[in-house]
Design an enzyme around this catalytic site. Sequence first.
Site, PDB file in Angstrom:
ATOM      1  N   LYS A 114     -48.029 -47.858   3.805  1.00 23.74           N
ATOM      2  CA  LYS A 114     -49.209 -47.004   3.795  1.00 23.74           C
ATOM      3  C   LYS A 114     -50.234 -47.545   2.806  1.00 23.74           C
ATOM      4  CE  LYS A 114     -47.162 -43.006   5.905  1.00 23.74           C
ATOM      5  NZ  LYS A 114     -46.973 -41.609   6.064  1.00 23.74           N
ATOM      6  N   LYS A 194     -45.966 -50.291  14.072  1.00 22.44           N
ATOM      7  CA  LYS A 194     -45.127 -49.102  14.290  1.00 22.44           C
ATOM      8  C   LYS A 194     -45.977 -47.902  14.683  1.00 22.44           C
ATOM      9  CE  LYS A 194     -43.260 -45.726  11.365  1.00 22.44           C
ATOM     10  NZ  LYS A 194     -42.822 -44.600  12.179  1.00 22.44           N
ATOM     11  N   LYS A 197     -47.564 -41.062  13.443  1.00 23.60           N
ATOM     12  CA  LYS A 197     -48.503 -39.954  13.558  1.00 23.60           C
ATOM     13  C   LYS A 197     -49.744 -40.190  12.719  1.00 23.60           C
ATOM     14  CE  LYS A 197     -44.920 -36.696  13.492  1.00 23.60           C
ATOM     15  NZ  LYS A 197     -44.456 -37.128  12.179  1.00 23.60           N
TER      16      LYS A 197
END
Length: 324
Positions: A114, A194, A197
Amino acid sequence: MKKVLVSGIQSSGRIHIGNYFGAMRQNIVLSQSDEFDAHIFIADYHSMTSLTDAEARRKSSFDLACAYLACGLDSSSVTFFRQSDVPSHTELAWILNTVTPMPMLELAHSFKDKQARGLEANVGLFTYPVLMAADILMYNASVVPVGKDQIQHIEMTREIAGKFNRAYNTEAFTVPQEYVMTDVAIVPGTDGQKMSKSYGNVIPLFGTDEEIKRAVIGVVTDSSRPEDKKSPDSNNIYRIHKLFLNEEEDKALRARYEEGGLSYKEAKEALLASILTFIAPMREKYEYYQSNPAEVEAILEEGGKKARAKADEMMKRIRQVVGL
Ligand code: ATP
Ligand code: MG
């Protein structure tokens, strides 16, 4: 004795086909077996590490509950609950924080990925594996079915459980066995990374036809021409498409890629058709739950009550062990 199974899914956005094939489908199958005492929860505390919109979180939590029920979760045999209905998850996470080595968390993929995407790396995101350890250890889970993206977190949970048990000279926590579904690789998103959401690269499981179509059209492809032979295993469209096929259909589709003559337009149309056929029956149930929110709320409340009873028992023991 039944083996305790724990699995959570974040209410951080729309449920996607990666969640379904990587986690939900297997969880539902396992929870139907007499071998397991399944605890499945909506990880709304976790979702706070990437989402700061209250309304979006509430909607995502509700949609997720509808999705699980539509996919076949039987709330009479599963403890199905919202994480925030059991606030002691955060208390246990705090306790575990105090025995968790910081260098271990610095190695976590979820955090590094992230961060690499330029998403703000808050402390919650950094300590996400500790909250996840609390989710698992709270119920003395021995089985945690996860996608390949989560294996590292299970290893960390084992490490944290061991650290705690040694630090307080106790066997309060069961060290969970890692449990990975071998046949599900990480489902790629429309950008080839990947599917997540929170990455905006999903094919939603319960989108409208138009939304699903838009996502499928957006799947990134290389510049090969229709007549070119294509390697299915490195092709994003194929890697998503194969999830929806049986062995025979898969063989036929592979051949079409390998022979050449398949345009990406056609490949995407075929993918779209497979998705829409596959989800049709689940969609009907999903709509039922969407229009019966009180029923969904009652199911979650009941699950929360069951989960709290177990968590209270564990916390009583842990508080005693640590001297609180
Ligand atoms: P977020 O972006 O908020 O992390 P996510 O899409 O990664 O969301 P999670 O709630 O973190 O979803 O994970 C729920 C479950 O779905 C986990 O068991 C995880 O292993 C599985 N999962 C998530 N993404 C994929 C994927 N692309 N392929 C296979 N399994 C996946
Ligand atoms: Mg995730």
